[in-house]
Design an enzyme around this catalytic site. Structure first.
Site, short mmCIF file in Angstrom:
data_model
loop_
_atom_site.label_atom_id
_atom_site.label_comp_id
_atom_site.label_asym_id
_atom_site.label_seq_id
_atom_site.Cartn_x
_atom_site.Cartn_y
_atom_site.Cartn_z
N ARG A 297 -10.64 10.67 -11.75
CA ARG A 297 -9.70 10.70 -9.61
C ARG A 297 -8.86 9.49 -9.65
NH1 ARG A 297 -13.88 11.95 -5.39
NH2 ARG A 297 -11.97 11.46 -4.72
N ASP B 220 1.13 -1.27 0.04
CA ASP B 220 0.00 0.24 0.29
C ASP B 220 0.73 1.49 -0.21
OD1 ASP B 220 -2.49 1.42 0.13
OD2 ASP B 220 -2.69 1.26 2.16
C1 LIG Z 1 0.33 12.41 3.91
C2 LIG Z 1 1.61 12.53 2.55
C3 LIG Z 1 1.36 10.14 2.93
C4 LIG Z 1 2.32 9.95 2.08
C5 LIG Z 1 2.93 8.11 2.47
C6 LIG Z 1 3.08 7.39 0.72
C7 LIG Z 1 1.59 6.30 0.76
C8 LIG Z 1 1.24 5.83 1.92
C9 LIG Z 1 -0.61 5.15 1.87
C10 LIG Z 1 -1.31 4.33 2.86
C11 LIG Z 1 -2.48 5.04 2.24
C12 LIG Z 1 -3.37 4.32 3.19
O1 LIG Z 1 -3.49 4.35 4.40
S1 LIG Z 1 -4.79 5.37 3.14
C13 LIG Z 1 -5.75 5.25 4.43
C14 LIG Z 1 -6.92 3.77 4.01
N1 LIG Z 1 -8.01 4.56 3.34
C15 LIG Z 1 -9.08 5.24 3.73
O2 LIG Z 1 -9.10 5.27 5.01
C16 LIG Z 1 -9.61 6.22 3.22
C17 LIG Z 1 -11.02 6.01 2.96
N2 LIG Z 1 -12.28 5.78 2.80
C18 LIG Z 1 -12.19 7.78 1.92
O3 LIG Z 1 -12.22 8.43 2.58
C19 LIG Z 1 -13.39 7.78 0.83
O4 LIG Z 1 -13.92 6.69 0.44
C20 LIG Z 1 -12.44 8.06 -0.29
C21 LIG Z 1 -11.26 9.61 -0.26
C22 LIG Z 1 -11.20 6.79 -0.87
C23 LIG Z 1 -13.36 8.31 -1.40
O5 LIG Z 1 -14.67 8.85 -1.47
P1 LIG Z 1 -15.21 9.87 -2.10
O6 LIG Z 1 -13.94 11.14 -2.44
O7 LIG Z 1 -16.50 10.74 -1.25
O8 LIG Z 1 -15.57 9.74 -3.35
P2 LIG Z 1 -17.03 8.69 -3.59
O9 LIG Z 1 -17.43 9.23 -4.47
O10 LIG Z 1 -17.32 8.05 -2.99
O11 LIG Z 1 -15.50 7.89 -5.15
C24 LIG Z 1 -15.00 8.27 -6.38
C25 LIG Z 1 -15.22 7.25 -7.34
O12 LIG Z 1 -15.11 6.17 -7.11
C26 LIG Z 1 -15.07 4.74 -6.53
N3 LIG Z 1 -14.98 4.60 -5.10
C27 LIG Z 1 -14.53 5.04 -4.30
N4 LIG Z 1 -14.68 4.03 -2.77
C28 LIG Z 1 -14.24 2.90 -3.37
C29 LIG Z 1 -13.51 1.86 -2.94
N5 LIG Z 1 -13.65 1.62 -1.76
N6 LIG Z 1 -13.20 0.60 -4.42
C30 LIG Z 1 -13.88 1.02 -5.97
N7 LIG Z 1 -14.49 2.10 -5.87
C31 LIG Z 1 -14.66 2.72 -5.15
C32 LIG Z 1 -17.00 5.23 -6.80
O13 LIG Z 1 -17.66 4.18 -7.29
C33 LIG Z 1 -16.60 6.63 -7.39
O14 LIG Z 1 -16.17 5.66 -8.48
P3 LIG Z 1 -17.36 6.54 -9.90
O15 LIG Z 1 -18.35 6.72 -9.30
O16 LIG Z 1 -16.34 7.84 -9.93
O17 LIG Z 1 -16.70 5.90 -10.85
#
Ligand SMILES: CCCCCCCCCCCC(=O)SCCNC(=O)CCNC(=O)[C@H](O)C(C)(C)COP(=O)(O)OP(=O)(O)OC[C@H]1O[C@@H](n2cnc3c(N)ncnc32)[C@H](O)[C@@H]1OP(=O)(O)O
Length: 256
Positions: free
Chosen positions: A199, A154
């Site tokens: 996005r 990730d």
């Molecule tokens: C600091 C430097 C560090 C830098 C360090 C380097 C990298 C570190 C990496 C660590 C990364 C992490 O741990 S991140 C932590 C883990 N992840 C999280 O906590 C994310 C929690 N989820 C969220 O906050 C939210 O659901 C988002 C931001 C992901 C999306 O929400 P949103 O922005 O409201 O988007 P939304 O309108 O719902 O969806 C937009 C489009 O994406 C699709 N979509 C949305 N969710 C999903 C899903 N789970 N699976 C598939 N597709 C999805 C929708 O169908 C839609 O497609 P369409 O209709 O447009 O086709």
């Protein structure tokens, strides 16, 4: 929309002494001085990891590859600016906890957790992450915990998505564990950007053994850009865009 996006980012960049569009080497270098770069050889690195690291450092000499520095924590300023920009200023932890927070993959003592260094090829648009999983990352006896592998996947895919598009969050991650990976062995993660849809950035990778004979794990991820205007600003003003990304990504090259 682009104008409002630029207006939103400008104060953050100015706060770092980085007017939009300028190269940002000096301020980032300052952070390098104050923060330890963990993506450098340590006594705890195995011979295999050092050899691979040296090979990639050689590839960096002609500029085709770049090592990505990596620190274990964000400055309080960086933390606050990030939450201001993307989460309407609502800081998720208490003010006094900010300086204690550590980047998870860098939160173990030397050699016991993740040891890794990432290299970025601008031309090939891919990251190679060389890593060694330490003794505190055990799952079944003698082998790395699947969650540890997912963490590094990730992190590497997230870094690739950031380099390609800007600040992202992981929306979806799919993992195939093909073979168990021995504890303390060295693995190589190779990433690629499969496509961008608005996005959404689709990235994938695998983890191979040093001799490339064993594929331990495969991963595909969907990363969501946190601001829709960032991707479009890339095509108009790369230097402005990169200056923004530099502020937030701990794995960003110094001289982008
Ligand atoms: C600091 C430097 C560090 C830098 C360090 C380097 C990298 C570190 C990496 C660590 C990364 C992490 O741990 S991140 C932590 C883990 N992840 C999280 O906590 C994310 C929690 N989820 C969220 O906050 C939210 O659901 C988002 C931001 C992901 C999306 O929400 P949103 O922005 O409201 O988007 P939304 O309108 O719902 O969806 C937009 C489009 O994406 C699709 N979509 C949305 N969710 C999903 C899903 N789970 N699976 C598939 N597709 C999805 C929708 O169908 C839609 O497609 P369409 O209709 O447009 O086709």
């Amino acid at each position: 929309m682009l104008r409002s996006c630029a207006a939103r980012l400008r104060p953050l960049l100015v706060a770092h002494g980085r007017p939009g569009g300028a190269r940002l080497t000096s301020t980032f270098s300052f952070e390098e001085v104050t923060q330890k770069d963990h993506a450098l050889p340590k006594p705890s690195w195995s011979k295999d990891l050092r050899l691979l690291f040296d090979q990639f450092m050689k590839k960096c000499e002609d500029g085709s590859w770049e090592r990505l520095p990596s620190c274990s924590r964000h400055s309080v300023q960086r933390f606050q600016n990030f939450t201001k920009a993307f989460f309407s200023g609502s800081i998720p932890v208490k003010e006094e906890q900010i300086s204690q927070a550590k980047f998870f993959p860098r939160s173990f003592e030397d050699g016991l957790g993740f040891e890794y260094a990432m290299f970025w090829s601008k031309d090939e648009k891919r990251i190679v992450c060389l890593f060694q999983g330490g003794l505190y990352l055990q799952g079944i006896p003698g082998f790395l915990h699947g969650g540890a592998l997912v963490t590094l996947i990730d992190t590497t895919l997230g870094t690739h998505a950031m380099l390609a598009g800007g600040a992202v969050m992981t929306a979806n991650l799919s993992i195939n564990f093909k073979r168990p990976m021995p504890l303390c062995s060295v693995g190589v993660i190779n990433t690629q950007l499969d496509k961008i849809e608005g996005r959404k950035l689709f990235v994938s990778c695998n983890i191979q053994s040093v001799d490339e004979k064993t594929v331990y794990t495969e991963g595909t991820g969907k990363k969501l850009l946190l601001s829709s205007c960032l991707a479009s600003s890339l095509s108009l003003s790369p230097s402005f865009f990169f200056s923004f990304v530099l502020v937030y990504n701990p794995h960003m090259p110094i001289n982008f």
